[in-house]
Design an enzyme around this catalytic site. Structure first.
Site, PDB file in Angstrom:
ATOM      1  N   PRO A   1     -36.840   3.730  -1.327  1.00 32.11           N
ATOM      2  CA  PRO A   1     -37.694   2.808  -2.090  1.00 32.11           C
ATOM      3  C   PRO A   1     -36.861   1.885  -2.959  1.00 32.11           C
ATOM      4  O   PRO A   1     -35.873   2.295  -3.563  1.00 32.11           O
ATOM      5  CB  PRO A   1     -38.546   3.750  -2.935  1.00 32.11           C
ATOM      6  CG  PRO A   1     -38.633   4.994  -2.130  1.00 32.11           C
ATOM      7  CD  PRO A   1     -37.297   5.117  -1.439  1.00 32.11           C
ATOM      8  N   CYS A   2     -37.286   0.629  -3.003  1.00 33.93           N
ATOM      9  CA  CYS A   2     -36.416  -0.403  -3.570  1.00 33.93           C
ATOM     10  C   CYS A   2     -37.068  -1.175  -4.696  1.00 33.93           C
ATOM     11  O   CYS A   2     -36.555  -2.199  -5.111  1.00 33.93           O
ATOM     12  CB  CYS A   2     -36.046  -1.367  -2.448  1.00 33.93           C
ATOM     13  SG  CYS A   2     -37.510  -1.869  -1.497  1.00 33.93           S
ATOM     14  N   GLN A   3     -38.202  -0.697  -5.232  1.00 34.38           N
ATOM     15  CA  GLN A   3     -38.893  -1.482  -6.248  1.00 34.38           C
ATOM     16  C   GLN A   3     -38.034  -1.732  -7.479  1.00 34.38           C
ATOM     17  O   GLN A   3     -38.254  -2.686  -8.210  1.00 34.38           O
ATOM     18  CB  GLN A   3     -40.189  -0.777  -6.685  1.00 34.38           C
ATOM     19  CG  GLN A   3     -41.252  -0.770  -5.613  1.00 34.38           C
ATOM     20  CD  GLN A   3     -41.150   0.467  -4.726  1.00 34.38           C
ATOM     21  OE1 GLN A   3     -40.092   1.100  -4.651  1.00 34.38           O
ATOM     22  NE2 GLN A   3     -42.229   0.803  -4.037  1.00 34.38           N
TER      23      GLN A   3
ATOM     24  N   ASN B   1     -33.734  -2.658   3.456  1.00 28.84           N
ATOM     25  CA  ASN B   1     -34.041  -2.892   2.051  1.00 28.84           C
ATOM     26  C   ASN B   1     -34.410  -4.344   1.794  1.00 28.84           C
ATOM     27  O   ASN B   1     -34.098  -5.230   2.590  1.00 28.84           O
ATOM     28  CB  ASN B   1     -32.863  -2.487   1.158  1.00 28.84           C
ATOM     29  CG  ASN B   1     -33.331  -1.629  -0.008  1.00 28.84           C
ATOM     30  OD1 ASN B   1     -34.202  -2.034  -0.765  1.00 28.84           O
ATOM     31  ND2 ASN B   1     -32.762  -0.431  -0.148  1.00 28.84           N
TER      32      ASN B   1
END
Length: 351
Positions: free
Chosen positions: A84-86, A123
């Site tokens: 996850p890249c938030q 990503n």
């Protein structure tokens, strides 16, 4: 049984895994911390028959993933997954310190433990921007130290037959003890449009229920003001075409200042869709209006624009389903990445 074994980490709803499987990879394990995503994987018995577990990446360290797959270190062909890249999303404001950023380093730990022949990591563009650059550089150093040649490329899904503008970094690692052969897939020249993808679908029923025989093809109820907004727009137009009396106060500032250009917009029939995000189900969150019907695109239409099969099932409520669809790697793109990795391995064997 294929020699092209794969572990799909941070698997989400299975977009990456589905595409890799279509390319010829044999998925031995999928895992994700989100139990709704794992339910979705299990719901799709037509497409997936491998074990899928609700697990954090930490749960897979200390030999657990190897134990589940009944493999030795170095035996796995491919480790896939996009942590996850938030934490470094360009749409995120606030502190650069985010615990989610550390997941990429856990991914590097898993690479070290499994020591697969290849790994692939997807990503958002923000990983190479101001927020993510330091993290990315540290990650690459770690992976090189483990023994990998690391390739980084920004791919746009629309160049690979996906009917959507979607730029994502695809990071591919190949073990240096096998030589350096990897080449990214070339754009395939297939330009699929919104019309090609959803143009033949019937208009959803006015009562908000699923269209018979097409699960998740239903309309979202728009407020009176949003109905006025969408009716004021032609295909391909966004909020800059709205009269001032239909703009929200926060959108009266020029779009070049606030950044979000495409709220309150319609898709264009003969172009690709905008990036399908985790909130594509909301007309207020992007250019997610249907080209000529007065509604936002349905959940099923969003899944088709992400190149999921028509009969692919999703579990959870409306928000859960939109999030799973929007966060997925388009299977069509994933398939071509998978093929490129297998071709790389075959080239090595031929020399």
């Amino acid at each position: 049984m294929s020699e092209y074994t794969c572990v799909d980490s941070f698997c989400g709803a299975g977009g990456l895994g589905l595409g890799l499987q279509q390319a010829g990879l044999d998925i031995r394990l999928s895992f994700d911390i989100d139990d709704i995503c794992i339910k979705t994987i299990k719901e799709n018995e037509k497409y997936f028959s491998h074990p899928a577990l609700v697990a954090d990446i930490t749960d897979m360290l200390k030999g657990k993933a190897l134990e589940i797959c009944k493999m030795e270190r170095g035996e796995l062909f491919l480790l896939a997954g996009g942590p996850p890249c938030q934490g470094f999303s360009i749409q995120r404001r606030g502190s650069d310190i985010d615990s989610r950023n550390q997941l990429v380093f856990k991914y590097a730990q898993l690479v070290n433990e499994l020591y697969p022949k290849y790994f692939v990591m997807e990503n958002v563009t923000g990983i190479a921007g101001k927020r993510g650059k330091t993290i990315l550089e540290q990650l690459i150093d770690e992976l090189k130290g483990i023994g990998y040649e690391v390739h980084i490329n920004l791919l746009d899904a629309q160049d690979y037959g996906v009917p959507q503008r979607r730029k994502r970094y695809i990071i591919v690692g190949e073990r240096t003890d096998m030589g350096v052969y990897y080449v990214y897939p070339k754009p395939n020249g297939e330009h699929r449009t919104v019309r090609d993808t959803i143009g033949s679908l019937p208009e959803p029923l006015m009562d908000g229920s699923d269209y018979p025989g097409i699960p998740l093809h239903r309309r979202d109820k728009l407020s009176d003001i949003n109905l006025k907004r969408i009716r004021a727009l032609k295909p391909g137009q966004g909020r800059e075409y709205l009269p001032e009396d239909l703009l929200a106060d926060c959108h009266k500032i020029d779009s070049s200042v606030i950044g979000y250009r495409n709220v309150y917009g319609r898709m264009e029939w003969d172009d690709v869709a905008p990036t399908i995000t985790a909130r594509f189900d909301s007309f207020t969150r992007g250019k997610f209006g249907h080209p000529d019907q007065d509604r936002s695109v349905s959940l099923r239409e969003g899944a088709l624009l992400q190149t999921f099969p028509m009969d692919f099932r999703f579990t959870g409520n409306k928000v859960d389903i939109a999030r799973q669809i929007g966060n997925a790697v388009p299977p069509t793109l994933a398939e071509q990445i998978g093929r490129s990795i297998i071709e790389c391995y075959k080239r090595r064997e031929e020399e």
